[in-house]
Design an enzyme around this catalytic site. Structure first.
Site, PDB file in Angstrom:
ATOM      1  N   SER A 230       0.874  -1.174   0.000  1.00 58.00           N
ATOM      2  CA  SER A 230       0.000   0.000   0.000  1.00 58.00           C
ATOM      3  C   SER A 230       0.908   1.220   0.000  1.00 58.00           C
ATOM      4  CB  SER A 230      -0.942  -0.018   1.207  1.00 58.00           C
ATOM      5  OG  SER A 230      -0.230  -0.273   2.392  1.00 58.00           O
TER       6      SER A 230
ATOM      7  N   GLU B 269       1.315   5.513   0.723  1.00 61.09           N
ATOM      8  CA  GLU B 269       0.752   6.701   1.389  1.00 61.09           C
ATOM      9  C   GLU B 269       1.192   7.964   0.667  1.00 61.09           C
ATOM     10  OE1 GLU B 269       0.603   6.588   5.677  1.00 61.09           O
ATOM     11  OE2 GLU B 269       1.334   8.650   5.748  1.00 61.09           O
TER      12      GLU B 269
ATOM     13  N   ASP C 276      -1.793  14.849  16.281  1.00 63.95           N
ATOM     14  CA  ASP C 276      -0.838  15.481  17.199  1.00 63.95           C
ATOM     15  C   ASP C 276      -1.502  16.625  17.944  1.00 63.95           C
ATOM     16  OD1 ASP C 276       1.395  13.905  16.722  1.00 63.95           O
ATOM     17  OD2 ASP C 276       1.844  14.991  14.872  1.00 63.95           O
TER      18      ASP C 276
ATOM     19  N   PHE D 108      12.451  14.351  11.377  1.00 63.69           N
ATOM     20  CA  PHE D 108      11.086  13.868  11.535  1.00 63.69           C
ATOM     21  C   PHE D 108      11.043  12.647  12.460  1.00 63.69           C
ATOM     22  CE2 PHE D 108       7.226  11.637   9.974  1.00 63.69           C
ATOM     23  CZ  PHE D 108       6.334  12.579  10.480  1.00 63.69           C
TER      24      PHE D 108
ATOM     25  N   HIS E 280       3.697  -1.132   3.776  1.00 61.37           N
ATOM     26  CA  HIS E 280       3.072   0.174   3.560  1.00 61.37           C
ATOM     27  C   HIS E 280       4.201   1.180   3.321  1.00 61.37           C
ATOM     28  CE1 HIS E 280      -0.111   3.216   3.967  1.00 61.37           C
ATOM     29  NE2 HIS E 280       0.750   3.932   4.670  1.00 61.37           N
TER      30      HIS E 280
HETATM   31  P1  FAD Z   1      -3.282   6.920  19.529  1.00 64.36           P
HETATM   32  O1  FAD Z   1      -3.333   5.524  19.095  1.00 64.36           O
HETATM   33  O2  FAD Z   1      -4.558   7.582  19.774  1.00 64.36           O
HETATM   34  O3  FAD Z   1      -2.359   7.011  20.834  1.00 64.36           O
HETATM   35  C1  FAD Z   1      -1.813   8.240  21.305  1.00 64.36           C
HETATM   36  C2  FAD Z   1      -1.282   8.082  22.739  1.00 64.36           C
HETATM   37  O4  FAD Z   1      -2.334   7.900  23.650  1.00 64.36           O
HETATM   38  C3  FAD Z   1      -0.372   6.887  22.952  1.00 64.36           C
HETATM   39  O5  FAD Z   1       0.551   7.232  23.938  1.00 64.36           O
HETATM   40  C4  FAD Z   1      -1.273   5.809  23.473  1.00 64.36           C
HETATM   41  O6  FAD Z   1      -0.566   4.860  24.232  1.00 64.36           O
HETATM   42  C5  FAD Z   1      -2.249   6.635  24.277  1.00 64.36           C
HETATM   43  N1  FAD Z   1      -3.598   6.026  24.241  1.00 64.36           N
HETATM   44  C6  FAD Z   1      -4.449   6.018  23.187  1.00 64.36           C
HETATM   45  N2  FAD Z   1      -5.606   5.371  23.489  1.00 64.36           N
HETATM   46  C7  FAD Z   1      -5.474   4.975  24.761  1.00 64.36           C
HETATM   47  C8  FAD Z   1      -6.303   4.270  25.651  1.00 64.36           C
HETATM   48  N3  FAD Z   1      -7.530   3.844  25.298  1.00 64.36           N
HETATM   49  N4  FAD Z   1      -5.847   4.055  26.904  1.00 64.36           N
HETATM   50  C9  FAD Z   1      -4.626   4.475  27.279  1.00 64.36           C
HETATM   51  N5  FAD Z   1      -3.779   5.150  26.467  1.00 64.36           N
HETATM   52  C10 FAD Z   1      -4.193   5.403  25.242  1.00 64.36           C
HETATM   53  N6  FAD Z   1      -1.078  12.611  11.949  1.00 64.36           N
HETATM   54  C11 FAD Z   1      -1.824  13.524  11.268  1.00 64.36           C
HETATM   55  O7  FAD Z   1      -2.026  14.659  11.743  1.00 64.36           O
HETATM   56  N7  FAD Z   1      -2.375  13.229  10.040  1.00 64.36           N
HETATM   57  C12 FAD Z   1      -2.203  11.998   9.457  1.00 64.36           C
HETATM   58  O8  FAD Z   1      -2.704  11.761   8.356  1.00 64.36           O
HETATM   59  C13 FAD Z   1      -1.420  11.007  10.165  1.00 64.36           C
HETATM   60  N8  FAD Z   1      -1.244   9.776   9.654  1.00 64.36           N
HETATM   61  C14 FAD Z   1      -0.528   8.826  10.373  1.00 64.36           C
HETATM   62  C15 FAD Z   1      -0.411   7.536   9.844  1.00 64.36           C
HETATM   63  C16 FAD Z   1       0.301   6.562  10.531  1.00 64.36           C
HETATM   64  C17 FAD Z   1       0.422   5.177   9.949  1.00 64.36           C
HETATM   65  C18 FAD Z   1       0.940   6.879  11.774  1.00 64.36           C
HETATM   66  C19 FAD Z   1       1.754   5.850  12.509  1.00 64.36           C
HETATM   67  C20 FAD Z   1       0.806   8.165  12.312  1.00 64.36           C
HETATM   68  C21 FAD Z   1       0.074   9.150  11.636  1.00 64.36           C
HETATM   69  N9  FAD Z   1      -0.104  10.437  12.144  1.00 64.36           N
HETATM   70  C22 FAD Z   1      -0.853  11.365  11.438  1.00 64.36           C
HETATM   71  C23 FAD Z   1       0.525  10.825  13.415  1.00 64.36           C
HETATM   72  C24 FAD Z   1      -0.409  10.702  14.631  1.00 64.36           C
HETATM   73  O9  FAD Z   1      -1.511  11.560  14.481  1.00 64.36           O
HETATM   74  C25 FAD Z   1       0.355  11.074  15.900  1.00 64.36           C
HETATM   75  O10 FAD Z   1       1.358  10.141  16.189  1.00 64.36           O
HETATM   76  C26 FAD Z   1      -0.493  11.380  17.141  1.00 64.36           C
HETATM   77  O11 FAD Z   1       0.357  11.946  18.129  1.00 64.36           O
HETATM   78  C27 FAD Z   1      -1.163  10.175  17.778  1.00 64.36           C
HETATM   79  O12 FAD Z   1      -2.301   9.765  17.112  1.00 64.36           O
HETATM   80  P2  FAD Z   1      -2.599   8.170  17.020  1.00 64.36           P
HETATM   81  O13 FAD Z   1      -3.953   7.943  16.541  1.00 64.36           O
HETATM   82  O14 FAD Z   1      -1.475   7.540  16.289  1.00 64.36           O
HETATM   83  O15 FAD Z   1      -2.384   7.745  18.542  1.00 64.36           O
END
Ligand code: FAD
Length: 301
Positions: A19, A21, A113, A223, A273
């Site tokens: 895939s 991105e 973020d 990054f 990916h």
């Molecule tokens: P989450 O999975 O929500 O986790 C964030 C933090 O909270 C972690 O420390 C986790 O341990 C904790 N946490 C989450 N849920 C729980 C829970 N239920 N209980 C306890 N702790 C919890 N950013 C963008 O702005 N736009 C994008 O398009 C984008 N694409 C991405 C694609 C990929 C494949 C990856 C790996 C990252 C991407 N990001 C993107 C970055 C991402 O938004 C950041 O890393 C952000 O800080 C965290 O969002 P998340 O959904 O990855 O984290």
């Protein structure tokens, strides 16, 4: 002398899935570059291509327009990234409905973020989704999207431990996620150990390794530092002295990525990916190494 076992990467065709991105383009020139990349990579028949969502929803329109154009003009399945940052639930739900109306059936659901930048505390919008888990539940309530989520082999920078991250991943799966895509990494051991630990705690969904071709070492290292991915000394060594030598840098980037993905194949990995940076040539070459060949379909990409 007994013969060495054949490396999997040398043992003939494998059922590899890829895939790609992309990020949504800001200018007409960037749009042309993006479409050159899509047109070049589409005949490799990726499992899906995903389009990122800018920090704080800053690319809402552009992400939507890009995925809508992919639906209209190609036969590739797009996945639209979506975050919870700086938007009320109703606004996020509206974006979800618009994706569905545009023919998109796959969302990469993320928390995003913090608005204050990496390293600051994440403050949910007062009326917004507070976490990726909540976002996934919200999407599920609207309709039946395929939902992918993030995973962090070296743990998320805000996370106390890998255990906390694995619990978070489990919560996302319980909410409805069916695939994880990892943050990029350079030591395959980080990924392989993460998958092992995930499997040991009952996580069975595919965990796709995120592969970033290192086109610009200094930029990638910066990054990586922000994203909590370590940059090994040996990688810096490979690019040392090449800042002004783009031709050699590109060849080294191809060699480094080839080494990484073929080692993953040797470890039985079949899904990849690629963070393309909207450039096709390097990723195309790596896919060729993985055994993928173009399939041209009459009329459609
Ligand atoms: P989450 O999975 O929500 O986790 C964030 C933090 O909270 C972690 O420390 C986790 O341990 C904790 N946490 C989450 N849920 C729980 C829970 N239920 N209980 C306890 N702790 C919890 N950013 C963008 O702005 N736009 C994008 O398009 C984008 N694409 C991405 C694609 C990929 C494949 C990856 C790996 C990252 C991407 N990001 C993107 C970055 C991402 O938004 C950041 O890393 C952000 O800080 C965290 O969002 P998340 O959904 O990855 O984290």
């Amino acid at each position: 002398m007994s013969a060495k076992p054949l490396r999997l990467s040398r043992a003939g065709p494998k059922p590899v899935r890829v895939s790609f991105e992309f990020f949504p383009p800001k200018t007409p020139d960037m749009e042309a570059t993006l479409w050159e990349a899509i047109n070049r990579l589409a005949p490799l028949q990726p499992n899906f291509v995903s389009v990122t969502y800018g920090a704080g929803g800053s690319t809402r329109e552009r992400t939507h327009n890009t995925v809508a154009r992919i639906v209209k003009e190609t036969s590739i399945k797009p996945a639209a990234h979506l975050t919870c940052v700086a938007a009320a639930r109703e606004e996020v739900d509206e974006v979800v409905r618009h994706y569905w109306q545009a023919g998109v059936r796959h969302i990469v659901a993320l928390r995003g973020d913090p608005s204050g930048g990496l390293g600051t505390q994440f403050e949910p919008h007062p009326g917004g989704y507070a976490s990726s888990t909540e976002l996934i539940k919200g999407i599920r309530k609207i309709t039946d999207f395929e939902i992918s989520v993030s995973a962090y082999p070296e743990k998320h920078p805000e996370s106390r431990s890998l255990e906390q991250d694995l619990d978070a991943l489990k919560a996302k799966i319980d909410a409805g996620a069916t695939r994880a895509i990892t943050q990029f990494f350079f030591e395959n051991d980080h990924y392989l150990r993460f998958v092992e630990r995930a499997r040991a705690c009952g996580i069975t969904i595919p965990i796709l390794p995120g592969i970033v071709p290192v086109l610009n070492f200094n930029q990638t290292a910066k990054f990586a530092h922000q994203a909590g991915a370590s940059v090994p000394h040996w990688l810096a060594e490979r690019f040392a002295g090449l800042d002004q030598d783009m031709t050699t840098r590109r060849l080294i980037a191809a060699a480094v990525a080839a080494e990484q993905v073929l080692d993953l194949v040797d470890h039985g990995v079949e899904d990849f990916h690629f963070y393309t940076m909207n450039r096709a040539d390097l990723v195309y070459a790596i896919c060729h190494l993985l055994g993928l060949r173009p399939h041209l379909q009459a009329g459609r990409l």
